[in-house]
Design an enzyme around this catalytic site. Structure first.
Site, PDB file in Angstrom:
ATOM      1  N   GLU A  50     -11.422  -4.210  -3.232  1.00  0.00           N
ATOM      2  CA  GLU A  50     -10.163  -3.467  -3.282  1.00  0.00           C
ATOM      3  C   GLU A  50     -10.441  -1.977  -3.523  1.00  0.00           C
ATOM      4  O   GLU A  50     -11.225  -1.605  -4.389  1.00  0.00           O
ATOM      5  CB  GLU A  50      -9.295  -4.019  -4.419  1.00  0.00           C
ATOM      6  N   LYS A  78      -0.515  -4.941   0.411  1.00  0.00           N
ATOM      7  CA  LYS A  78      -0.319  -5.821  -0.749  1.00  0.00           C
ATOM      8  C   LYS A  78       1.163  -6.083  -0.996  1.00  0.00           C
ATOM      9  O   LYS A  78       1.966  -5.157  -1.086  1.00  0.00           O
ATOM     10  CB  LYS A  78      -0.968  -5.180  -1.987  1.00  0.00           C
ATOM     11  N   CYS A  81      -6.284  -7.728  -5.385  1.00  0.00           N
ATOM     12  CA  CYS A  81      -6.175  -7.578  -6.832  1.00  0.00           C
ATOM     13  C   CYS A  81      -5.828  -8.912  -7.481  1.00  0.00           C
ATOM     14  O   CYS A  81      -6.540  -9.886  -7.340  1.00  0.00           O
ATOM     15  CB  CYS A  81      -5.146  -6.491  -7.143  1.00  0.00           C
TER      16      CYS A  81
END
Length: 604
Positions: free
Chosen positions: A305, A364, A422
């Site tokens: 990430e 995301k 994440c």
């Protein structure tokens, strides 16, 4: 004398409260040490017993809630202490909030324990029903509260769910394919309940049946898991032994393919990650590591990430990064923020082809509240200046459940996969949605450098193990500081990036392995949170049943009082006046003294 007695009573109460808190804290400590880094996972099967013994002793529901809340608060504080590296205040607020679910569970557990002692103790058949009732409903209440803690939109945070503690035991967790992580939590709490009943109840029959009802599911789960694990491991070996052009059908809607995947662990400290002076050095480090991985001939290299410390889409064209990707000739999955405008940007993952072209992107979906955005801005707008001063971003949330498509050479077909960015892998339903849309593998790219040298990356890995099991797909993890790992579809951690001393975090390295892109359908993948829903219904029905019994008992007492009254109004019915019963002047079957006096006077 009276003040002395009052003081003694106060001291007794205070001592009782202190003892209650000690037992609750003991349970909190036992729960906390189940998880990395200590990871005494075997304690899970008895960790709640001290709490249950205390709930059984307390008299009031208010105190049951308080004791359970206390346990939950310290469990969260001790097990997620690493959050203090980001925000000490945030850690305390999280403990205050998440402990409410533990208090809610304790309240339901107390209602069940008290109800069973009142209504299931008159006969052998009845107390057996009581044992079954407790072993069935108390674990269901735990699953219900845990499900709420993890799945409520925006504020749900399912970190360190009880079932995750068993992630290192593939034989024990195979039933997650049916019921998800919540099924493992249920089994753990069921055995805790059985041990509690064996300790708290004196009747031998209760102890025996508690042992049967608690240990039998545990043994059956272990046996079933061993059989499944052995069968699936044999299947994986046969599939891996096939030639590189293998295209088969593994109970999936899409052909299964084998591709070599390299994970790149850059090991960039958080205080260096966004430094403008170090930006070029960080990019060079990742490029050199990717070039090193190219000697293994991978089909895909995976960066963590935000590995690229800038907006890749603004800086990529004509850059050294693009030139290297063209020269290497294989796909790269790279984490980087995506720029749209001064007010709109995403936390994203880019798929770059072997020709150096950006072919697709995932934004995301589930952002970190108070980390990547401020939720409920209309209400909490006053927090924005303070939040931004702490470095909290203002990212936009993605909306598409992206399934990447990666063509493979030598007529090997295509690999389909999705990305969890994440902490998205702690949300079972999110992972399930990607697999339902056709993903044959899940890639978790993350940066746990925020939390320092703590157990956070290892706890994070446990969630990924369950996402693999629940959905019947392999999971590949690429972490900035670790843990980067390959997880099979049966929940086995096959390999990790580590140094020569065995350290898995804060090490730099690359690791390449063949990955079988395939989807084995599971019951959980098909029906989702079916099991938590069943537990919720069971809890609701149990509470309604106990409420109905309470009302029936209350009405029976009212009728008895009305018919008996103070003095016998009808025939030879035995009765006691409320006043006399309260003062304890005679037993239930004795006749009122005033009536005896009247009979003697009349010569009867």
């Amino acid at each position: 004398m009276i003040p002395a007695r009052a003081a003694a009573a106060v001291n007794t109460r205070n001592a009782a409260v202190v003892n209650s808190l000690k037992r609750a804290f003991f349970s909190a400590v036992l729960l906390a040490v189940l998880f990395p880094r200590l990871q005494f996972y075997w304690l899970a099967w008895a960790a709640l017993v001290p709490l249950f013994l205390e709930l059984n002793q307390v008299k009031s529901y208010k105190r049951a809630f308080a004791i359970s809340y206390f346990t939950g608060f310290f469990f969260i504080l001790l097990s997620i202490h690493w959050l203090k590296e980001v925000s000490p205040v945030g850690l305390i607020l999280l403990c205050v909030y998440q402990a409410l679910y533990f208090g809610f569970f304790g309240l339901i557990a107390k209602v069940v324990m008290k109800g069973c002692s009142n209504y299931f103790s008159s006969s052998r058949k009845s107390f057996l029903a009581g044992v079954f009732f407790e072993v069935l409903i108390i674990p269901a209440a735990w699953v219900f509260s845990e499900w709420l803690r993890a799945e409520i939109p925006v504020i749900g945070f399912g970190w360190n769910l009880l079932g995750y503690s068993q992630a290192g035991n593939p034989l024990l967790i195979q039933s997650a394919k049916l019921f998800g992580v919540y099924g493992i939590s249920y089994l753990i709490v069921a055995l805790n309940t059985a041990i509690f009943l064996m300790l708290a109840r004196r009747e031998k029959n209760i102890r025996f049946w508690a042992a049967v009802l608690g240990f039998l599911p545990f043994v059956l789960n272990m046996y079933s898991g061993a059989m499944q694990f052995q069968a699936q491991t044999s299947g994986d070996l046969l599939e891996s032994a096939a030639n590189r052009g293998f295209i088969g059908q593994v109970l999936a809607s899409r052909p299964a393919v084998v591709a070599d995947v390299a994970v790149v662990q850059g090991n960039i400290e958080q205080d260096q990650k966004w430094s403008p002076n170090l930006k070029d050095l960080i990019i060079q480090k990742y490029l050199k590591l990717t070039e090193l991985a190219s000697f293994d001939g991978p089909d895909l290299a995976v960066w963590p990430e935000a590995a690229y410390p800038g907006f890749l889409n603004k800086e990529y064209a004509g850059s050294e990064t693009q030139a290297l990707f063209k020269r290497l000739g294989f796909y790269v999955l790279a984490g980087s923020p995506h720029y749209v405008s001064e007010t709109t940007y995403y936390n994203s993952a880019y798929l770059v082809s072997g020709q150096g072209e950006i072919t697709d992107r995932y934004d995301k979906i589930h952002l970190v509240p108070f980390g990547e955005y401020i939720p409920f801005k209309t209400v909490l707008s006053f927090l924005e200046p303070y939040a931004y001063s702490l470095g909290i971003g203002d990212f936009s949330a993605g909306k598409e459940f992206k399934v990447f498509e990666m063509p493979l050479d030598q007529n090997r077909g295509k690999a389909y996969f999705s990305v969890l960015l994440c902490f998205e892998d702690i949300f079972p339903e999110l992972a399930r949605q990607f697999v339902q849309r056709g993903a044959q593998c899940l890639f978790v790219i993350t940066n746990d450098a925020w939390f320092g040298r703590t157990g956070a990356p290892f706890q994070h890995l446990q969630a990924s193990v369950f996402r693999a099991l629940e959905n019947g797909v392999p999971v590949v993890r690429a972490g900035n500081i670790g843990v980067s790992a390959f997880i099979s579809a049966n929940g086995e951690v096959q390999d990790k990036v580590q140094n020569e001393r065995g350290f898995e975090t804060y090490v730099t390295g690359v690791l390449t392995r063949p990955v079988l892109f395939s989807h084995r359908p599971t019951f959980y993948q098909s029906y989702g949170h079916f099991f938590p829903h069943v537990c919720s219904v069971l809890v609701l029905l149990a509470l309604l049943l106990l409420l109905q019994k309470n009302l029936s008992q209350f009405r029976t007492a009212q009728v008895s009082t009305a018919e008996g009254g103070p003095g016998l109004a009808r025939g030879n019915r035995s009765s006691t006046s409320p006043c006399a019963k309260r003062k304890g002047r005679w037993r239930r079957n004795e006749v009122e003294p005033s009536l005896l006096t009247r009979k003697r006077r009349d010569g009867k």
